[in-house]
Design a protein around this motif. Structure first.
Motif, PDB file in Angstrom:
ATOM      1  N   GLY A 176       0.799  -1.224   0.000  1.00 42.13           N
ATOM      2  CA  GLY A 176       0.000   0.000   0.000  1.00 42.13           C
ATOM      3  C   GLY A 176       0.829   1.271   0.000  1.00 42.13           C
ATOM      4  N   ARG A 177       2.121   1.148   0.245  1.00 41.86           N
ATOM      5  CA  ARG A 177       3.013   2.318   0.254  1.00 41.86           C
ATOM      6  C   ARG A 177       4.043   2.275  -0.863  1.00 41.86           C
ATOM      7  N   PHE A 178       4.510   1.075  -1.208  1.00 38.05           N
ATOM      8  CA  PHE A 178       5.551   0.905  -2.222  1.00 38.05           C
ATOM      9  C   PHE A 178       4.933   0.295  -3.481  1.00 38.05           C
ATOM     10  N   VAL A 179       5.500   0.675  -4.621  1.00 38.67           N
ATOM     11  CA  VAL A 179       5.067   0.096  -5.896  1.00 38.67           C
ATOM     12  C   VAL A 179       6.304  -0.282  -6.706  1.00 38.67           C
ATOM     13  N   ILE A 180       6.362  -1.544  -7.118  1.00 37.92           N
ATOM     14  CA  ILE A 180       7.453  -2.011  -7.960  1.00 37.92           C
ATOM     15  C   ILE A 180       6.955  -2.065  -9.399  1.00 37.92           C
ATOM     16  N   SER A 181       7.836  -1.674 -10.320  1.00 36.61           N
ATOM     17  CA  SER A 181       7.475  -1.711 -11.737  1.00 36.61           C
ATOM     18  C   SER A 181       8.731  -1.953 -12.552  1.00 36.61           C
ATOM     19  N   ARG A 182       8.527  -2.278 -13.828  1.00 39.38           N
ATOM     20  CA  ARG A 182       9.682  -2.551 -14.674  1.00 39.38           C
ATOM     21  C   ARG A 182       9.418  -2.085 -16.089  1.00 39.38           C
ATOM     22  N   ASP A 183      10.502  -1.790 -16.788  1.00 45.48           N
ATOM     23  CA  ASP A 183      10.459  -1.424 -18.200  1.00 45.48           C
ATOM     24  C   ASP A 183      11.538  -2.253 -18.879  1.00 45.48           C
ATOM     25  N   ASN A 184      11.136  -3.375 -19.444  1.00 44.41           N
ATOM     26  CA  ASN A 184      12.118  -4.300 -20.027  1.00 44.41           C
ATOM     27  C   ASN A 184      12.843  -3.679 -21.209  1.00 44.41           C
ATOM     28  N   ALA A 185      12.165  -2.839 -21.960  1.00 44.17           N
ATOM     29  CA  ALA A 185      12.807  -2.196 -23.110  1.00 44.17           C
ATOM     30  C   ALA A 185      13.976  -1.322 -22.682  1.00 44.17           C
ATOM     31  N   LYS A 186      13.827  -0.687 -21.539  1.00 41.17           N
ATOM     32  CA  LYS A 186      14.892   0.172 -21.016  1.00 41.17           C
ATOM     33  C   LYS A 186      15.806  -0.571 -20.055  1.00 41.17           C
ATOM     34  N   LYS A 187      15.472  -1.829 -19.766  1.00 42.09           N
ATOM     35  CA  LYS A 187      16.231  -2.648 -18.811  1.00 42.09           C
ATOM     36  C   LYS A 187      16.297  -1.955 -17.450  1.00 42.09           C
ATOM     37  N   MET A 188      15.141  -1.487 -17.022  1.00 36.61           N
ATOM     38  CA  MET A 188      15.056  -0.773 -15.756  1.00 36.61           C
ATOM     39  C   MET A 188      13.947  -1.357 -14.888  1.00 36.61           C
ATOM     40  N   VAL A 189      14.196  -1.341 -13.582  1.00 33.36           N
ATOM     41  CA  VAL A 189      13.178  -1.695 -12.601  1.00 33.36           C
ATOM     42  C   VAL A 189      13.142  -0.562 -11.580  1.00 33.36           C
ATOM     43  N   TYR A 190      11.941  -0.275 -11.090  1.00 32.94           N
ATOM     44  CA  TYR A 190      11.764   0.853 -10.193  1.00 32.94           C
ATOM     45  C   TYR A 190      11.069   0.421  -8.911  1.00 32.94           C
ATOM     46  N   LEU A 191      11.346   1.170  -7.861  1.00 38.86           N
ATOM     47  CA  LEU A 191      10.611   0.993  -6.614  1.00 38.86           C
ATOM     48  C   LEU A 191      10.194   2.381  -6.141  1.00 38.86           C
ATOM     49  N   GLN A 192       8.910   2.673  -6.298  1.00 40.93           N
ATOM     50  CA  GLN A 192       8.358   3.925  -5.794  1.00 40.93           C
ATOM     51  C   GLN A 192       7.985   3.737  -4.343  1.00 40.93           C
ATOM     52  N   MET A 193       8.577   4.532  -3.477  1.00 39.03           N
ATOM     53  CA  MET A 193       8.367   4.392  -2.042  1.00 39.03           C
ATOM     54  C   MET A 193       7.676   5.648  -1.518  1.00 39.03           C
ATOM     55  N   ASN A 194       6.499   5.494  -0.973  1.00 39.31           N
ATOM     56  CA  ASN A 194       5.717   6.602  -0.443  1.00 39.31           C
ATOM     57  C   ASN A 194       5.494   6.434   1.050  1.00 39.31           C
ATOM     58  N   SER A 195       5.106   7.514   1.697  1.00 41.38           N
ATOM     59  CA  SER A 195       4.791   7.490   3.136  1.00 41.38           C
ATOM     60  C   SER A 195       5.895   6.804   3.932  1.00 41.38           C
ATOM     61  N   LEU A 196       7.107   7.218   3.682  1.00 37.90           N
ATOM     62  CA  LEU A 196       8.265   6.582   4.311  1.00 37.90           C
ATOM     63  C   LEU A 196       8.306   6.864   5.804  1.00 37.90           C
ATOM     64  N   THR A 197       8.770   5.871   6.540  1.00 37.86           N
ATOM     65  CA  THR A 197       8.930   5.967   7.983  1.00 37.86           C
ATOM     66  C   THR A 197      10.379   5.650   8.338  1.00 37.86           C
ATOM     67  N   PRO A 198      10.811   6.006   9.544  1.00 41.39           N
ATOM     68  CA  PRO A 198      12.182   5.666   9.946  1.00 41.39           C
ATOM     69  C   PRO A 198      12.479   4.168   9.865  1.00 41.39           C
ATOM     70  N   GLU A 199      11.452   3.349   9.996  1.00 42.43           N
ATOM     71  CA  GLU A 199      11.645   1.895   9.909  1.00 42.43           C
ATOM     72  C   GLU A 199      12.009   1.442   8.502  1.00 42.43           C
ATOM     73  N   ASP A 200      11.860   2.304   7.522  1.00 44.49           N
ATOM     74  CA  ASP A 200      12.251   1.982   6.155  1.00 44.49           C
ATOM     75  C   ASP A 200      13.722   2.261   5.890  1.00 44.49           C
ATOM     76  N   THR A 201      14.410   2.827   6.852  1.00 48.01           N
ATOM     77  CA  THR A 201      15.832   3.118   6.697  1.00 48.01           C
ATOM     78  C   THR A 201      16.627   1.831   6.530  1.00 48.01           C
ATOM     79  N   ALA A 202      17.369   1.747   5.433  1.00 47.11           N
ATOM     80  CA  ALA A 202      18.122   0.529   5.128  1.00 47.11           C
ATOM     81  C   ALA A 202      18.897   0.750   3.830  1.00 47.11           C
ATOM     82  N   VAL A 203      19.784  -0.187   3.553  1.00 48.12           N
ATOM     83  CA  VAL A 203      20.377  -0.280   2.219  1.00 48.12           C
ATOM     84  C   VAL A 203      19.452  -1.160   1.389  1.00 48.12           C
TER      85      VAL A 203
END
Length: 122
Positions: free
Chosen positions: A65-92
């Motif tokens: 409900g907060r993050f959305v993963i998507s991909r564009d194979n033509a561009k060889k890219m994958v994305y992670l849209q992260m919304n409503s971030l909290t301190p608990e999301d802090t990480a590598v």
């Protein structure tokens, strides 16, 4: 094979970031792509995965409900849209490519990027 994660940084709680994963040296549409994350002192944990063509996604309950993963194979890219971030999301955050069988299992992925640091703090 190279996976290059980028887009991390410092963001305030409630903010948003978009991570990108650029792939080279492989046919991206042969692989599921996943994002894992690892906070200091903790094990690497599953965040989100997308199947080879993008029509199936899976999320950990902590980001649903907060993050959305998507991909564009033509561009060889994958994305992670992260919304409503909290301190608990802090990480590598790491992107990885694999062929299963279990999307959330670290063992399903043989190719890993170097990680990008996300820090959520005021």
């Amino acid at each position: 094979v190279q996976l290059q994660a980028s887009g991390g940084g410092l963001v305030q709680p409630g903010g948003a970031l978009r991570l990108s994963c650029a792939a080279s040296g492989l046919s991206l549409d042969d692989y599921a792509i996943v994002w894992f994350r690892q906070a200091p002192g903790k094990e690497r944990e599953f965040v989100a995965a997308v199947n080879w063509n993008g029509d199936y996604t899976q999320y950990d309950d902590s980001v649903k409900g907060r993050f959305v993963i998507s991909r564009d194979n033509a561009k060889k890219m994958v994305y992670l849209q992260m919304n409503s971030l909290t301190p608990e999301d802090t990480a590598v955050y790491y992107c990885a490519a694999g062929q299963g069988p279990k999307y959330s299992s670290i063992r399903s992925y043989g190719f890993w990027g170097q990680g990008t640091l996300v820090t959520v703090s005021s």
